[in-house]
Design a protein around this motif. Structure first.
Motif, PDB file in Angstrom:
ATOM      1  N   ILE A  89      -7.436   4.947   0.113  1.00 20.38           N
ATOM      2  CA  ILE A  89      -7.846   5.807  -0.996  1.00 20.38           C
ATOM      3  C   ILE A  89      -8.213   4.951  -2.202  1.00 20.38           C
ATOM      4  N   GLU A  90      -9.346   5.277  -2.808  1.00 21.45           N
ATOM      5  CA  GLU A  90      -9.743   4.609  -4.050  1.00 21.45           C
ATOM      6  C   GLU A  90     -10.422   5.637  -4.958  1.00 21.45           C
ATOM      7  N   ASN A  91      -9.882   5.737  -6.166  1.00 22.09           N
ATOM      8  CA  ASN A  91     -10.396   6.711  -7.145  1.00 22.09           C
ATOM      9  C   ASN A  91     -10.463   8.123  -6.565  1.00 22.09           C
ATOM     10  N   GLY A  92      -9.444   8.468  -5.780  1.00 21.60           N
ATOM     11  CA  GLY A  92      -9.365   9.805  -5.218  1.00 21.60           C
ATOM     12  C   GLY A  92     -10.276  10.045  -4.032  1.00 21.60           C
ATOM     13  N   GLN A  93     -10.982   9.024  -3.574  1.00 15.01           N
ATOM     14  CA  GLN A  93     -11.899   9.178  -2.443  1.00 15.01           C
ATOM     15  C   GLN A  93     -11.342   8.457  -1.216  1.00 15.01           C
ATOM     16  N   VAL A  94     -11.582   9.053  -0.064  1.00 15.41           N
ATOM     17  CA  VAL A  94     -11.099   8.478   1.195  1.00 15.41           C
ATOM     18  C   VAL A  94     -12.133   7.499   1.746  1.00 15.41           C
ATOM     19  N   GLY A  95     -11.637   6.398   2.271  1.00 13.76           N
ATOM     20  CA  GLY A  95     -12.551   5.418   2.839  1.00 13.76           C
ATOM     21  C   GLY A  95     -11.821   4.450   3.748  1.00 13.76           C
ATOM     22  N   PHE A  96     -12.386   3.258   3.885  1.00 11.02           N
ATOM     23  CA  PHE A  96     -11.847   2.244   4.782  1.00 11.02           C
ATOM     24  C   PHE A  96     -11.817   0.895   4.069  1.00 11.02           C
ATOM     25  N   HIS A  97     -10.933   0.023   4.520  1.00  9.74           N
ATOM     26  CA  HIS A  97     -11.015  -1.382   4.189  1.00  9.74           C
ATOM     27  C   HIS A  97     -11.758  -2.075   5.317  1.00  9.74           C
ATOM     28  N   VAL A  98     -12.709  -2.907   4.960  1.00  2.00           N
ATOM     29  CA  VAL A  98     -13.503  -3.630   5.951  1.00  2.00           C
ATOM     30  C   VAL A  98     -12.844  -4.982   6.213  1.00  2.00           C
ATOM     31  N   LEU A  99     -12.428  -5.185   7.454  1.00  2.00           N
ATOM     32  CA  LEU A  99     -11.744  -6.415   7.862  1.00  2.00           C
ATOM     33  C   LEU A  99     -12.617  -7.163   8.862  1.00  2.00           C
ATOM     34  N   VAL A 100     -12.881  -8.434   8.564  1.00  2.00           N
ATOM     35  CA  VAL A 100     -13.726  -9.226   9.454  1.00  2.00           C
ATOM     36  C   VAL A 100     -13.080 -10.595   9.658  1.00  2.00           C
ATOM     37  N   PRO A 101     -12.920 -11.039  10.908  1.00  2.40           N
ATOM     38  CA  PRO A 101     -12.386 -12.387  11.154  1.00  2.40           C
ATOM     39  C   PRO A 101     -13.390 -13.444  10.697  1.00  2.40           C
ATOM     40  N   ALA A 102     -12.853 -14.550  10.209  1.00  6.54           N
ATOM     41  CA  ALA A 102     -13.692 -15.681   9.801  1.00  6.54           C
ATOM     42  C   ALA A 102     -13.186 -16.935  10.500  1.00  6.54           C
ATOM     43  N   SER A 103     -14.072 -17.636  11.171  1.00  6.25           N
ATOM     44  CA  SER A 103     -13.691 -18.869  11.860  1.00  6.25           C
ATOM     45  C   SER A 103     -13.686 -20.030  10.868  1.00  6.25           C
ATOM     46  N   THR A 104     -12.643 -20.852  10.932  1.00  2.00           N
ATOM     47  CA  THR A 104     -12.516 -22.024  10.077  1.00  2.00           C
ATOM     48  C   THR A 104     -12.124 -23.215  10.944  1.00  2.00           C
ATOM     49  N   ASP A 105     -12.031 -24.385  10.325  1.00  2.00           N
ATOM     50  CA  ASP A 105     -11.629 -25.587  11.068  1.00  2.00           C
ATOM     51  C   ASP A 105     -10.186 -25.502  11.545  1.00  2.00           C
ATOM     52  N   LEU A 106      -9.367 -24.654  10.913  1.00  2.00           N
ATOM     53  CA  LEU A 106      -7.954 -24.555  11.269  1.00  2.00           C
ATOM     54  C   LEU A 106      -7.636 -23.337  12.127  1.00  2.00           C
ATOM     55  N   GLY A 107      -8.621 -22.497  12.362  1.00  5.62           N
ATOM     56  CA  GLY A 107      -8.387 -21.288  13.136  1.00  5.62           C
ATOM     57  C   GLY A 107      -9.137 -20.112  12.548  1.00  5.62           C
ATOM     58  N   VAL A 108      -8.774 -18.921  13.011  1.00  7.07           N
ATOM     59  CA  VAL A 108      -9.464 -17.702  12.588  1.00  7.07           C
ATOM     60  C   VAL A 108      -8.611 -16.968  11.561  1.00  7.07           C
ATOM     61  N   VAL A 109      -9.226 -16.633  10.436  1.00  8.08           N
ATOM     62  CA  VAL A 109      -8.550 -15.915   9.353  1.00  8.08           C
ATOM     63  C   VAL A 109      -9.165 -14.528   9.235  1.00  8.08           C
ATOM     64  N   LEU A 110      -8.304 -13.521   9.129  1.00  5.42           N
ATOM     65  CA  LEU A 110      -8.804 -12.169   8.910  1.00  5.42           C
ATOM     66  C   LEU A 110      -9.081 -11.993   7.414  1.00  5.42           C
ATOM     67  N   VAL A 111     -10.298 -11.575   7.082  1.00  2.00           N
ATOM     68  CA  VAL A 111     -10.710 -11.420   5.692  1.00  2.00           C
ATOM     69  C   VAL A 111     -10.879  -9.936   5.374  1.00  2.00           C
ATOM     70  N   ASN A 112     -10.207  -9.489   4.325  1.00  2.00           N
ATOM     71  CA  ASN A 112     -10.375  -8.114   3.840  1.00  2.00           C
ATOM     72  C   ASN A 112     -11.472  -8.126   2.789  1.00  2.00           C
ATOM     73  N   LEU A 113     -12.611  -7.541   3.151  1.00  2.00           N
ATOM     74  CA  LEU A 113     -13.780  -7.561   2.269  1.00  2.00           C
ATOM     75  C   LEU A 113     -13.770  -6.432   1.247  1.00  2.00           C
ATOM     76  N   GLY A 114     -12.780  -5.540   1.317  1.00  2.00           N
ATOM     77  CA  GLY A 114     -12.687  -4.481   0.317  1.00  2.00           C
ATOM     78  C   GLY A 114     -12.908  -3.096   0.885  1.00  2.00           C
ATOM     79  N   TRP A 115     -13.044  -2.153  -0.028  1.00  2.00           N
ATOM     80  CA  TRP A 115     -13.077  -0.727   0.296  1.00  2.00           C
ATOM     81  C   TRP A 115     -14.510  -0.218   0.378  1.00  2.00           C
ATOM     82  N   ILE A 116     -14.735   0.637   1.387  1.00  2.00           N
ATOM     83  CA  ILE A 116     -16.028   1.300   1.544  1.00  2.00           C
ATOM     84  C   ILE A 116     -15.785   2.780   1.789  1.00  2.00           C
TER      85      ILE A 116
END
Length: 240
Positions: A89-116
């Protein structure tokens, strides 16, 4: 009219119930005070860590407490494997957080890109485009906890994005066929990619916990007062 012989000398069962109720209510009040103190300590820690320079990924991974750390690393989003965290929920509206894995030299990190914002129909998930090139990511580290009350409904599928009810790193690892590092990057609001980002580290402020503590203690006091008044009325009836 009741007389002395009809009334027991003392209402032991009622006394026991009142005692148990008071103990439970006071325990809840103390628990809320402890939660408030924990939140205050964490908020102070967050402010202190914000003043520090961003850490490298390996430095964050070496920390015992990986929460709320400023972090900066280079990686590449796995744009073909996005996830949507449901019921945000953001500003009273329903939505989603966008989560995308990111590959790095040390492994894969899950990145939360924010609300949509969600679309008009629940069966149609939002679509979005993300850059697939290597870039610098920066923001704050977070460590998700699995809520046992949430039943995960996500299943293996070739249809992306995949809808999630909670951030379960072990489950997400099975979807992407790669181990995730034990943290999530909450992308900085100033980062040029992503979506709406108004991160709140502490959902309930310490003041709320203090208010709840006062309510629990007030209920305990009310129980005692009601019990004393009932005893006095009972004594008057016995003396009649």
């Amino acid at each position: 009219m009741a007389n002395k012989s009809n009334l027991p000398k003392h209402p032991y069962f009622a006394t026991f119930l009142v005692l148990v109720a008071v103990i439970i209510l006071c325990s809840l009040g103390v628990w809320q005070l402890q939660r408030a103190q924990q939140k205050e300590v964490r908020l102070q820690q967050i402010e202190l860590r914000k003043s520090n320079n961003p850490l490298a990924l390996e430095d964050v991974l070496g920390q015992q407490d990986k929460r709320d750390l400023p972090i900066r690393f280079t990686g590449k989003l796995m744009v073909n494997k996005p996830f949507l965290l449901d019921n945000r929920i953001e500003n009273g509206q329903v939505g989603f957080h966008v989560l995308v894995p990111a590959s790095t030299d040390l492994g894969v990190v899950l990145v939360n890109l924010g609300w949509i914002k969600s679309g008009q129909y629940r069966d149609k998930l939002p679509k979005f485009d993300l850059p697939a090139y290597s870039q610098v990511f920066y923001g704050t580290s977070a460590v998700p906890t699995v809520n046992p009350m949430v039943t995960e409904t996500a299943a293996m599928s070739d249809n992306w994005p995949i809808l999630l009810q909670s951030i379960d790193l072990s489950l997400i690892s099975t979807f992407i066929d790669a181990d995730l590092l034990p943290m999530v990057l909450q992308l900085d609001p100033e980062h040029p990619i992503g979506f709406s980002r108004n991160w709140v580290a502490v959902v309930m402020a310490p003041e709320k916990h203090y208010a709840y503590a006062v309510q629990w203690f007030a209920l305990a006091i009310a129980c005692v007062i009601i019990y004393i008044v009932a005893l006095r009325k009972r004594k008057i009836r016995k003396d009649v």
